[in-house]
Design an enzyme around this catalytic site. Structure first.
Site, PDB file in Angstrom:
ATOM      1  N   CYS A 182      -0.503   4.085   2.144  1.00 26.80           N
ATOM      2  CA  CYS A 182      -0.303   3.873   3.578  1.00 26.80           C
ATOM      3  C   CYS A 182       1.132   4.151   4.000  1.00 26.80           C
ATOM      4  O   CYS A 182       1.378   4.755   5.056  1.00 26.80           O
ATOM      5  CB  CYS A 182      -0.650   2.443   3.959  1.00 26.80           C
ATOM      6  N   ASP A 183       2.091   3.691   3.195  1.00 26.39           N
ATOM      7  CA  ASP A 183       3.474   3.645   3.664  1.00 26.39           C
ATOM      8  C   ASP A 183       4.452   4.517   2.890  1.00 26.39           C
ATOM      9  O   ASP A 183       5.636   4.579   3.253  1.00 26.39           O
ATOM     10  CB  ASP A 183       3.967   2.189   3.611  1.00 26.39           C
ATOM     11  N   CYS A 243       0.835  -1.203   0.000  1.00 29.92           N
ATOM     12  CA  CYS A 243       0.000   0.000   0.000  1.00 29.92           C
ATOM     13  C   CYS A 243       0.868   1.250   0.000  1.00 29.92           C
ATOM     14  O   CYS A 243       1.397   1.658   1.044  1.00 29.92           O
ATOM     15  CB  CYS A 243      -0.936   0.000   1.209  1.00 29.92           C
TER      16      CYS A 243
END
Length: 318
Positions: A136-137, A133
């Protein structure tokens, strides 16, 4: 005795639905699968979930949500749902480890699993430099060199997104040609931060046990192997919604994601609701999943109150 509501899955959507239904005195039963907490338990620090200015560890966030649901009366059982009979009411669920359960409503929040490469070092380094992701990261790789593995639209989209943070984004794809649409390819190819390693098959994730340092790949023409150095590796080869147990009873799109009536979590089966990544192939974020979990709980509550006759004085916990 039938439960008022059974929730399948314990990611952000399922746990949010559990909080709402428990507070409404619906006594929901939540079935935890083999990976309680969903994909957030595979990540380390979550910095984009509202309310945590200093971030929070993914497993801790999920554990807090579970405790919150339990505080209001939600019950949790570990099991694996193999079949849901939607042909009659109440629904009948076959659950390994629990036997047959009955429910007036079922909320499906089983999520979608990222497709993995199945190479050495991949699973072991999830959260240590390997991610599925970018949204997300990506922030954790500011001014770092990262790899994106994949050749479709999602890989191109994530490549462009990562250039906001990374110093270089190298796209690794096992074919000479990309699968992505022309407009997505052009957008990526016009981005000067994106480089290309085409016709190369990933062989192994290289790390020191603490963090990723590169990816070993094989040239498909020559057979030669090399290690491409990188601080992070993002796998973008698609997701599989976890809907096998429904055995085609629920309407899905061409990729298997459950279709819901826009603006609701209603499926084509009255009393069966879907929330989170199992019906969302676009956003796939914890906060959007939680939002649809709230919607599913409210939709289920309205269904129970308006269309199902239940003796609320009965104890429906068994």
């Amino acid at each position: 005795m039938a439960h008022k509501a059974i929730i399948l899955g314990t990611g952000p959507s399922g746990l949010t639905a559990a909080v709402y239904l428990a507070r409404a005195n619906m006594e929901p039963l939540v079935i935890e699968g083999p990976e309680p907490g969903g994909q957030l338990t595979l990540t380390t620090e979550v910095e984009n979930y509202p309310g945590f200015p200093d971030g929070i560890m993914g497993p801790e966030l999920m554990d807090n949500m579970k405790k919150q649901a339990q505080r209001f009366g939600a019950k949790f059982e570990r099991g694996w749902v193999t079949d849901v009979d939607t042909s009659e009411r109440p629904f009948k669920l076959s659950v390994d480890g629990l036997g047959e359960l009955k429910a007036e409503t079922v909320i499906v929040s089983t999520g979608a699993s990222a497709k993995m490469l199945g190479i050495p070092g991949e699973k072991e380094n999830m959260g240590k430099g390997v991610s599925t992701c970018a949204t997300c990261d990506g922030f954790f790789f500011r001014d770092k060199k990262v790899l994106i593995i994949g050749g479709g639209d999602s890989a191109m989209e994530e490549s462009n997104f990562l250039t906001k943070f990374a110093s270089e984004v190298n796209v690794v794809h096992r074919r000479h040609e990309l699968r992505a649409s022309k407009i997505m390819q052009d957008r990526a190819k016009n981005n000067e931060k994106i480089t290309w390693s085409l016709n190369k098959t990933p062989v192994e994730v290289i790390s020191d046990g603490m963090k990723v340092s590169g990816l070993k790949v094989k040239d498909n023409d020559t057979g030669e192997e090399e290690v491409i150095e990188a601080d992070g590796i993002f796998i973008a080869i698609g997701h599989n919604p976890n809907t096998e147990f429904l055995k085609g009873q629920v309407d899905t799109d061409e990729n298997g994601y459950i279709q819901v009536t826009p603006g609701t979590t209603n499926t084509n089966i009255p009393g069966l609701f879907a929330c989170g990544d199992v019906q969302d192939n676009k956003y796939r974020q914890a906060v959007t999943a939680a939002g649809t979990g709230c919607m599913a709980a409210m939709d289920a509550e309205k269904y129970l109150e308006g269309e199902v006759t239940i003796d609320w004085s009965q104890n429906l916990s068994s």
